[in-house]
Write a protein that holds these residues in place. Structure first.
Motif, PDB file in Angstrom:
ATOM      1  N   LEU A 128       0.784  -1.232   0.000  1.00  0.00           N
ATOM      2  CA  LEU A 128       0.000   0.000   0.000  1.00  0.00           C
ATOM      3  C   LEU A 128       0.819   1.287   0.000  1.00  0.00           C
ATOM      4  O   LEU A 128       0.436   2.245  -0.693  1.00  0.00           O
ATOM      5  CB  LEU A 128      -0.967   0.008   1.188  1.00  0.00           C
ATOM      6  CG  LEU A 128      -2.198  -0.895   1.066  1.00  0.00           C
ATOM      7  CD1 LEU A 128      -3.108  -0.715   2.279  1.00  0.00           C
ATOM      8  CD2 LEU A 128      -2.966  -0.602  -0.214  1.00  0.00           C
ATOM      9  N   PRO A 129       1.933   1.388   0.765  1.00  0.00           N
ATOM     10  CA  PRO A 129       2.619   2.679   0.809  1.00  0.00           C
ATOM     11  C   PRO A 129       2.975   3.239  -0.570  1.00  0.00           C
ATOM     12  O   PRO A 129       2.776   4.414  -0.842  1.00  0.00           O
ATOM     13  CB  PRO A 129       3.882   2.370   1.635  1.00  0.00           C
ATOM     14  CG  PRO A 129       3.462   1.247   2.522  1.00  0.00           C
ATOM     15  CD  PRO A 129       2.554   0.406   1.670  1.00  0.00           C
ATOM     16  N   HIS A 130       3.507   2.398  -1.421  1.00  0.00           N
ATOM     17  CA  HIS A 130       3.859   2.857  -2.767  1.00  0.00           C
ATOM     18  C   HIS A 130       2.858   2.403  -3.815  1.00  0.00           C
ATOM     19  O   HIS A 130       2.717   3.016  -4.872  1.00  0.00           O
ATOM     20  CB  HIS A 130       5.238   2.323  -3.167  1.00  0.00           C
ATOM     21  CG  HIS A 130       5.267   0.831  -3.327  1.00  0.00           C
ATOM     22  ND1 HIS A 130       5.419  -0.033  -2.259  1.00  0.00           N
ATOM     23  CD2 HIS A 130       5.135   0.038  -4.423  1.00  0.00           C
ATOM     24  CE1 HIS A 130       5.403  -1.274  -2.691  1.00  0.00           C
ATOM     25  NE2 HIS A 130       5.215  -1.273  -4.006  1.00  0.00           N
ATOM     26  N   GLY A 131       2.154   1.289  -3.509  1.00  0.00           N
ATOM     27  CA  GLY A 131       1.326   0.643  -4.527  1.00  0.00           C
ATOM     28  C   GLY A 131       0.139   1.465  -4.976  1.00  0.00           C
ATOM     29  O   GLY A 131      -0.254   1.404  -6.151  1.00  0.00           O
ATOM     30  N   LEU A 132      -0.464   2.229  -4.067  1.00  0.00           N
ATOM     31  CA  LEU A 132      -1.616   3.038  -4.459  1.00  0.00           C
ATOM     32  C   LEU A 132      -1.248   3.983  -5.595  1.00  0.00           C
ATOM     33  O   LEU A 132      -1.973   4.104  -6.591  1.00  0.00           O
ATOM     34  CB  LEU A 132      -2.135   3.829  -3.256  1.00  0.00           C
ATOM     35  CG  LEU A 132      -2.871   3.019  -2.184  1.00  0.00           C
ATOM     36  CD1 LEU A 132      -3.243   3.908  -1.005  1.00  0.00           C
ATOM     37  CD2 LEU A 132      -4.128   2.379  -2.766  1.00  0.00           C
ATOM     38  N   LEU A 133      -0.112   4.653  -5.460  1.00  0.00           N
ATOM     39  CA  LEU A 133       0.322   5.601  -6.486  1.00  0.00           C
ATOM     40  C   LEU A 133       0.849   4.879  -7.722  1.00  0.00           C
ATOM     41  O   LEU A 133       0.517   5.235  -8.858  1.00  0.00           O
ATOM     42  CB  LEU A 133       1.399   6.517  -5.902  1.00  0.00           C
ATOM     43  CG  LEU A 133       1.880   7.681  -6.766  1.00  0.00           C
ATOM     44  CD1 LEU A 133       0.713   8.559  -7.211  1.00  0.00           C
ATOM     45  CD2 LEU A 133       2.906   8.511  -5.999  1.00  0.00           C
ATOM     46  N   GLU A 134       1.647   3.834  -7.494  1.00  0.00           N
ATOM     47  CA  GLU A 134       2.269   3.112  -8.602  1.00  0.00           C
ATOM     48  C   GLU A 134       1.230   2.408  -9.470  1.00  0.00           C
ATOM     49  O   GLU A 134       1.248   2.527 -10.710  1.00  0.00           O
ATOM     50  CB  GLU A 134       3.264   2.105  -8.051  1.00  0.00           C
ATOM     51  CG  GLU A 134       4.038   1.325  -9.105  1.00  0.00           C
ATOM     52  CD  GLU A 134       5.021   0.374  -8.460  1.00  0.00           C
ATOM     53  OE1 GLU A 134       4.819  -0.854  -8.598  1.00  0.00           O
ATOM     54  OE2 GLU A 134       5.987   0.853  -7.822  1.00  0.00           O
ATOM     55  N   VAL A 135       0.326   1.676  -8.839  1.00  0.00           N
ATOM     56  CA  VAL A 135      -0.694   0.945  -9.595  1.00  0.00           C
ATOM     57  C   VAL A 135      -1.638   1.910 -10.297  1.00  0.00           C
ATOM     58  O   VAL A 135      -2.047   1.679 -11.441  1.00  0.00           O
ATOM     59  CB  VAL A 135      -1.467  -0.022  -8.671  1.00  0.00           C
ATOM     60  CG1 VAL A 135      -2.658  -0.628  -9.396  1.00  0.00           C
ATOM     61  CG2 VAL A 135      -0.534  -1.122  -8.175  1.00  0.00           C
ATOM     62  N   THR A 136      -1.988   3.007  -9.624  1.00  0.00           N
ATOM     63  CA  THR A 136      -2.842   4.014 -10.267  1.00  0.00           C
ATOM     64  C   THR A 136      -2.196   4.539 -11.542  1.00  0.00           C
ATOM     65  O   THR A 136      -2.847   4.627 -12.593  1.00  0.00           O
ATOM     66  CB  THR A 136      -3.115   5.177  -9.301  1.00  0.00           C
ATOM     67  OG1 THR A 136      -3.834   4.699  -8.168  1.00  0.00           O
ATOM     68  CG2 THR A 136      -3.933   6.270  -9.982  1.00  0.00           C
ATOM     69  N   ALA A 137      -0.907   4.879 -11.458  1.00  0.00           N
ATOM     70  CA  ALA A 137      -0.202   5.401 -12.632  1.00  0.00           C
ATOM     71  C   ALA A 137      -0.140   4.358 -13.747  1.00  0.00           C
ATOM     72  O   ALA A 137      -0.364   4.669 -14.924  1.00  0.00           O
ATOM     73  CB  ALA A 137       1.211   5.840 -12.242  1.00  0.00           C
ATOM     74  N   ILE A 138       0.133   3.116 -13.380  1.00  0.00           N
ATOM     75  CA  ILE A 138       0.223   2.034 -14.368  1.00  0.00           C
ATOM     76  C   ILE A 138      -1.115   1.814 -15.067  1.00  0.00           C
ATOM     77  O   ILE A 138      -1.183   1.633 -16.291  1.00  0.00           O
ATOM     78  CB  ILE A 138       0.727   0.744 -13.681  1.00  0.00           C
ATOM     79  CG1 ILE A 138       2.233   0.854 -13.405  1.00  0.00           C
ATOM     80  CG2 ILE A 138       0.429  -0.485 -14.536  1.00  0.00           C
ATOM     81  CD1 ILE A 138       2.779  -0.279 -12.546  1.00  0.00           C
ATOM     82  N   LEU A 139      -2.202   1.837 -14.292  1.00  0.00           N
ATOM     83  CA  LEU A 139      -3.521   1.612 -14.875  1.00  0.00           C
ATOM     84  C   LEU A 139      -3.949   2.782 -15.762  1.00  0.00           C
ATOM     85  O   LEU A 139      -4.596   2.584 -16.794  1.00  0.00           O
ATOM     86  CB  LEU A 139      -4.557   1.365 -13.773  1.00  0.00           C
ATOM     87  CG  LEU A 139      -4.382   0.061 -12.994  1.00  0.00           C
ATOM     88  CD1 LEU A 139      -5.437  -0.055 -11.904  1.00  0.00           C
ATOM     89  CD2 LEU A 139      -4.450  -1.147 -13.924  1.00  0.00           C
ATOM     90  N   ILE A 140      -3.581   3.992 -15.370  1.00  0.00           N
ATOM     91  CA  ILE A 140      -3.878   5.145 -16.226  1.00  0.00           C
ATOM     92  C   ILE A 140      -3.096   5.035 -17.531  1.00  0.00           C
ATOM     93  O   ILE A 140      -3.642   5.274 -18.618  1.00  0.00           O
ATOM     94  CB  ILE A 140      -3.554   6.459 -15.491  1.00  0.00           C
ATOM     95  CG1 ILE A 140      -4.599   6.706 -14.389  1.00  0.00           C
ATOM     96  CG2 ILE A 140      -3.515   7.638 -16.461  1.00  0.00           C
ATOM     97  CD1 ILE A 140      -4.288   7.892 -13.495  1.00  0.00           C
ATOM     98  N   ALA A 141      -1.815   4.666 -17.444  1.00  0.00           N
ATOM     99  CA  ALA A 141      -1.016   4.485 -18.657  1.00  0.00           C
ATOM    100  C   ALA A 141      -1.645   3.437 -19.568  1.00  0.00           C
ATOM    101  O   ALA A 141      -1.768   3.639 -20.781  1.00  0.00           O
ATOM    102  CB  ALA A 141       0.412   4.081 -18.293  1.00  0.00           C
TER     103      ALA A 141
END
Length: 204
Positions: A128-141
């Motif tokens: 969760l600490p990094h995944g919320l931002l990382e996964v969000t960015a990946i899914l938007i891409a």
């Protein structure tokens, strides 16, 4: 990204909601499948084995956290760009990108649970600490890549019928600069969090 570009990017995202919804649904379904489908274990284990070896090599280096940061950022940023621009090939690569990431995350969490790890703690401290931002960015891409592929396909159909104008494709191209800036900074911050906060939480 200044305030005007941020507002423009927010408007861009509003037009992407259905593509984002498709990618989120695919990711969630893939993660659930990766966690529960035992017959894929051997395949998924082979996919992450090279990554484990790389992590071991990075841990053995001086200033390992710096190298973790650089690897995580460059890897995620380049793959996200590929998900966007290779989406021009009828959206196939971003779909693969979303599904493979979901499968691997589901498998990793499931395997850790099977090995006796506290899955709740792993998710809260390790993802969760990094995944919320990382996964969000990946899914938007990936959603942009999916839209790119469908726009290309639609343009080919219109051109075949003698009605091609490429106006929608040109408008889409105009949004890509803002997307790349967002991905750069979002994944830079996610990599920093993963190589510092997540790193310390996981290693206790």
């Amino acid at each position: 990204m200044n305030a005007n570009n941020a507002r423009a990017f927010a408007k861009d995202l509003a037009t992407m909601k259905w593509y984002i919804a498709v990618c989120v649904a695919l990711f969630a379904a893939s993660a659930a499948f990766g966690a529960s489908s035992g017959w894929l274990d051997a395949y998924l284990a082979k996919q992450i084995e090279p990554l484990r070896g790389l992590v071991e090599r990075l841990e053995a280096m001086d200033n390992s956290q710096v190298w973790f940061f650089l690897f995580i950022f460059v890897n995620n940023f380049l793959k996200s760009l590929l998900a966007v621009f290779l989406g021009a090939l009828f959206g196939l690569f971003p779909l693969y990108f979303v599904i493979s990431n979901g499968l691997i995350i589901g498998y990793v969490v499931s395997s850790a649970g099977a090995a006796g790890a506290d899955v709740g703690s792993l998710i809260v401290r390790g993802l969760l600490p990094h995944g919320l931002l990382e996964v969000t960015a990946i899914l938007i891409a990936a959603s942009y890549g999916l839209k790119y592929g469908l726009l290309i396909l639609a343009e080919l159909v219109y051109a075949f019928r003698g009605r091609g104008s490429a106006s929608a494709l040109k408008a889409f191209h105009g949004t890509l600069g803002r997307l790349v800036v967002f991905l750069f900074f979002a994944l830079l911050l996610a990599a920093f969090i993963e190589s510092t906060i997540t790193y310390m939480l996981v290693r206790g």
